[in-house]
Design a protein around this motif. Structure first.
Motif, PDB file in Angstrom:
ATOM      1  N   VAL A 320       0.839  -1.198   0.000  1.00  0.00           N
ATOM      2  CA  VAL A 320       0.000   0.000   0.000  1.00  0.00           C
ATOM      3  C   VAL A 320       0.880   1.256   0.000  1.00  0.00           C
ATOM      4  O   VAL A 320       0.596   2.226  -0.710  1.00  0.00           O
ATOM      5  CB  VAL A 320      -0.953   0.008   1.210  1.00  0.00           C
ATOM      6  CG1 VAL A 320      -1.785   1.283   1.230  1.00  0.00           C
ATOM      7  CG2 VAL A 320      -1.860  -1.216   1.188  1.00  0.00           C
ATOM      8  N   ALA A 321       1.941   1.218   0.795  1.00  0.00           N
ATOM      9  CA  ALA A 321       2.827   2.378   0.890  1.00  0.00           C
ATOM     10  C   ALA A 321       3.543   2.662  -0.430  1.00  0.00           C
ATOM     11  O   ALA A 321       3.991   3.787  -0.673  1.00  0.00           O
ATOM     12  CB  ALA A 321       3.850   2.154   2.001  1.00  0.00           C
ATOM     13  N   ARG A 322       3.625   1.642  -1.316  1.00  0.00           N
ATOM     14  CA  ARG A 322       4.316   1.820  -2.594  1.00  0.00           C
ATOM     15  C   ARG A 322       3.357   1.637  -3.775  1.00  0.00           C
ATOM     16  O   ARG A 322       3.768   1.304  -4.879  1.00  0.00           O
ATOM     17  CB  ARG A 322       5.477   0.824  -2.680  1.00  0.00           C
ATOM     18  CG  ARG A 322       6.496   0.978  -1.575  1.00  0.00           C
ATOM     19  CD  ARG A 322       7.617  -0.037  -1.689  1.00  0.00           C
ATOM     20  NE  ARG A 322       8.396   0.140  -2.900  1.00  0.00           N
ATOM     21  CZ  ARG A 322       9.424  -0.658  -3.249  1.00  0.00           C
ATOM     22  NH1 ARG A 322       9.762  -1.663  -2.459  1.00  0.00           N
ATOM     23  NH2 ARG A 322      10.088  -0.452  -4.378  1.00  0.00           N
ATOM     24  N   PHE A 340      -8.628 -15.363   8.006  1.00  0.00           N
ATOM     25  CA  PHE A 340      -7.186 -15.560   8.195  1.00  0.00           C
ATOM     26  C   PHE A 340      -6.414 -14.280   7.862  1.00  0.00           C
ATOM     27  O   PHE A 340      -5.555 -13.851   8.616  1.00  0.00           O
ATOM     28  CB  PHE A 340      -6.698 -16.711   7.322  1.00  0.00           C
ATOM     29  CG  PHE A 340      -5.280 -17.129   7.601  1.00  0.00           C
ATOM     30  CD1 PHE A 340      -4.999 -17.989   8.655  1.00  0.00           C
ATOM     31  CD2 PHE A 340      -4.235 -16.654   6.829  1.00  0.00           C
ATOM     32  CE1 PHE A 340      -3.685 -18.362   8.927  1.00  0.00           C
ATOM     33  CE2 PHE A 340      -2.923 -17.018   7.086  1.00  0.00           C
ATOM     34  CZ  PHE A 340      -2.654 -17.881   8.140  1.00  0.00           C
ATOM     35  N   VAL A 341      -6.729 -13.697   6.712  1.00  0.00           N
ATOM     36  CA  VAL A 341      -6.127 -12.426   6.313  1.00  0.00           C
ATOM     37  C   VAL A 341      -7.227 -11.363   6.316  1.00  0.00           C
ATOM     38  O   VAL A 341      -8.210 -11.497   5.592  1.00  0.00           O
ATOM     39  CB  VAL A 341      -5.504 -12.523   4.905  1.00  0.00           C
ATOM     40  CG1 VAL A 341      -5.074 -11.142   4.410  1.00  0.00           C
ATOM     41  CG2 VAL A 341      -4.313 -13.477   4.913  1.00  0.00           C
ATOM     42  N   PRO A 342      -7.100 -10.325   7.118  1.00  0.00           N
ATOM     43  CA  PRO A 342      -8.146  -9.294   7.158  1.00  0.00           C
ATOM     44  C   PRO A 342      -8.260  -8.577   5.815  1.00  0.00           C
ATOM     45  O   PRO A 342      -7.257  -8.345   5.133  1.00  0.00           O
ATOM     46  CB  PRO A 342      -7.677  -8.351   8.268  1.00  0.00           C
ATOM     47  CG  PRO A 342      -6.195  -8.560   8.338  1.00  0.00           C
ATOM     48  CD  PRO A 342      -5.961 -10.002   7.996  1.00  0.00           C
ATOM     49  N   ILE A 343      -9.470  -8.224   5.457  1.00  0.00           N
ATOM     50  CA  ILE A 343      -9.715  -7.605   4.154  1.00  0.00           C
ATOM     51  C   ILE A 343      -9.260  -6.150   4.105  1.00  0.00           C
ATOM     52  O   ILE A 343      -9.149  -5.563   3.026  1.00  0.00           O
ATOM     53  CB  ILE A 343     -11.217  -7.715   3.798  1.00  0.00           C
ATOM     54  CG1 ILE A 343     -11.436  -7.460   2.303  1.00  0.00           C
ATOM     55  CG2 ILE A 343     -12.039  -6.744   4.668  1.00  0.00           C
ATOM     56  CD1 ILE A 343     -12.849  -7.728   1.840  1.00  0.00           C
ATOM     57  N   GLU A 344      -8.954  -5.554   5.248  1.00  0.00           N
ATOM     58  CA  GLU A 344      -8.598  -4.128   5.293  1.00  0.00           C
ATOM     59  C   GLU A 344      -7.389  -3.806   4.413  1.00  0.00           C
ATOM     60  O   GLU A 344      -7.344  -2.738   3.781  1.00  0.00           O
ATOM     61  CB  GLU A 344      -8.340  -3.687   6.727  1.00  0.00           C
ATOM     62  CG  GLU A 344      -9.594  -3.478   7.561  1.00  0.00           C
ATOM     63  CD  GLU A 344     -10.282  -4.784   7.917  1.00  0.00           C
ATOM     64  OE1 GLU A 344     -11.504  -4.761   8.162  1.00  0.00           O
ATOM     65  OE2 GLU A 344      -9.596  -5.838   7.951  1.00  0.00           O
ATOM     66  N   GLY A 345      -6.399  -4.685   4.368  1.00  0.00           N
ATOM     67  CA  GLY A 345      -5.232  -4.435   3.525  1.00  0.00           C
ATOM     68  C   GLY A 345      -5.617  -4.339   2.060  1.00  0.00           C
ATOM     69  O   GLY A 345      -5.135  -3.462   1.326  1.00  0.00           O
TER      70      GLY A 345
END
Length: 404
Positions: A320-322, A340-345
């Motif tokens: 996200v930062a790049r 397992f992996v949050p959707i926020e990313g």
């Protein structure tokens, strides 16, 4: 009075010492938990937990009773049983009980399901490319660590368009087979790769995951292999940690970007800091433990306590930062109920590049089980997206010819 004062001071000293001791013990416990968790994150998965009970099996009637969490998930799944000595295909739910479900048996590939008592559901529905009735090759990709096995599945007609499949953490090539029909039907060749420490490709010296920070080199090798075999337009599809690996390959390798025309990310690991905090809550750990894990993996001490060859700077792996560095279309598939992996990313990544990212959200599907939950929508999305890439590629090719 003097004696009483001395007694009071002595008691206070003892209490203070006890508090300091208890505090030290508590800090040691927290540190030990953080070390355990950090080691778990980077250590390749061995034998996976059989978290389901297997009850009555009616082979003649084609039904099996399963006990445990999420045994009533909608869709079709693979069922590994008896320490992976057997495999079956499980279909629709027939009846639901208290933490149990009776499901259809679509087939038993090997093993004695009628004698099994424990197993696990898996999103891998297919075992190999041979199941699709199409030609394929067992090939070898030369990686920096040595030869890594792969499957090459050509489309029906010759093409210079390839999709490279990158599986996730604790998985193998078979995880990505669900995407082969979509690529084949749209006229794309497929290369299904293995990578370091997955149990098929060569292991690294430390035999630890780099969470994308090292594995990207094997994707770069796969891209070189594809180009040597005639690929001119390449899409890379990454699943779970394979998504993180794919993103790092794009960010770190000019060779990968050279013929890249798009990315597909399925339940991707995009922000490891966010993922570790989410995983910590699943284990019931305080937020400070998850933060300690993040700091620990990035510190020189990580080499000693986790066995990794070098510290992992998790913040440097944050795509996200790049996000501004990406310049190809991206199909991003994620579930609200991943677990397992949050959707926020994924949301943040899509929001950072709405000009490139087609963000498709599923509901009710679990981690890398979007196809299992809704195969029609999943396949339609990938086929449509690949079709558009082919059209865009043809337009670009015509423009290049005119310019020439």
């Amino acid at each position: 009075m003097v004696r009483r004062g001395r007694t009071t001071r002595s008691t206070a000293a003892i209490l203070l010492g006890s508090i300091v001791l208890l505090g030290g013990i508590a800090a040691s416990v927290v540190a030990a938990i953080a070390v355990f968790f950090a080691r778990k994150v980077v250590t390749p998965v061995g034998r996976r937990e059989e978290d389901l009970g297997i009850g009555r099996v009616d082979l003649a009637g084609g039904e099996v009773e399963l006990y445990g969490d999420e045994v009533d998930l909608a869709g079709r799944y693979g069922l590994w049983f008896e320490r992976d000595s057997g495999h079956a295909r499980i279909g629709e739910v027939v009846a639901v009980g208290s933490r149990s479900a009776r499901r259809r048996i679509e087939g038993v590939d090997f093993g004695r399901l009628d004698r099994a008592r424990r197993g696990r559901l898996d999103g891998w529905f297919y075992l190999g490319p041979w199941e699709f009735g199409r030609s394929y090759e067992n090939v070898v990709v030369t990686t920096p660590l040595g030869p890594a096995p792969a499957w090459y599945v050509p489309s029906e007609t010759p093409t210079s368009r390839w999709v490279i499949q990158v599986h996730g953490r604790g998985a193998k090539r078979g995880e990505t087979l669900r995407a082969l029909p979509a690529a084949y039907d749209r006229g794309w060749d497929s290369l299904v790769i293995s990578y370091r420490n997955d149990g098929e490709a060569p292991a690294s010296v430390d035999r630890r995951y780099g969470l994308g920070g090292t594995e990207w080199e094997d994707v770069e090798a796969a891209v070189r292999f594809a180009r040597e075999r005639g690929a001119e337009e390449i899409v890379i599809m990454g699943w779970s940690m394979g998504g993180a690996i794919t993103l790092q390959a794009v960010l770190r390798s000019a060779a990968v970007r050279e013929n890249l025309v798009g990315l597909i990310l399925e339940s991707p690991a995009i922000d490891w800091v966010d993922i570790l905090h989410f995983q910590g809550t699943l284990y019931g750990l305080p937020a400070e433990v998850s933060s300690m894990v993040t700091r620990l993996l990035s510190a020189p001490l990580a080499v000693t306590v986790t066995g990794i060859a070098a510290p992992i700077d998790l913040h440097s792996l944050d795509a996200v930062a790049r996000a501004e560095e990406f310049d190809v279309p991206i199909l991003l598939l994620a579930s609200e109920d991943d677990g397992f992996v949050p959707i926020e990313g994924a949301r943040r990544f899509a929001a950072a590049r709405p000009d490139l990212v087609q963000f498709e959200v599923f509901t009710g599907a679990r981690h890398v089980k979007l196809w299992n939950h809704d195969p029609e929508r999943w396949t339609r999305l990938i086929e449509g997206w690949l079709a558009r890439r082919a059209v865009d590629g043809a337009i670009d090719h015509d423009e290049d010819q005119i310019a020439g």
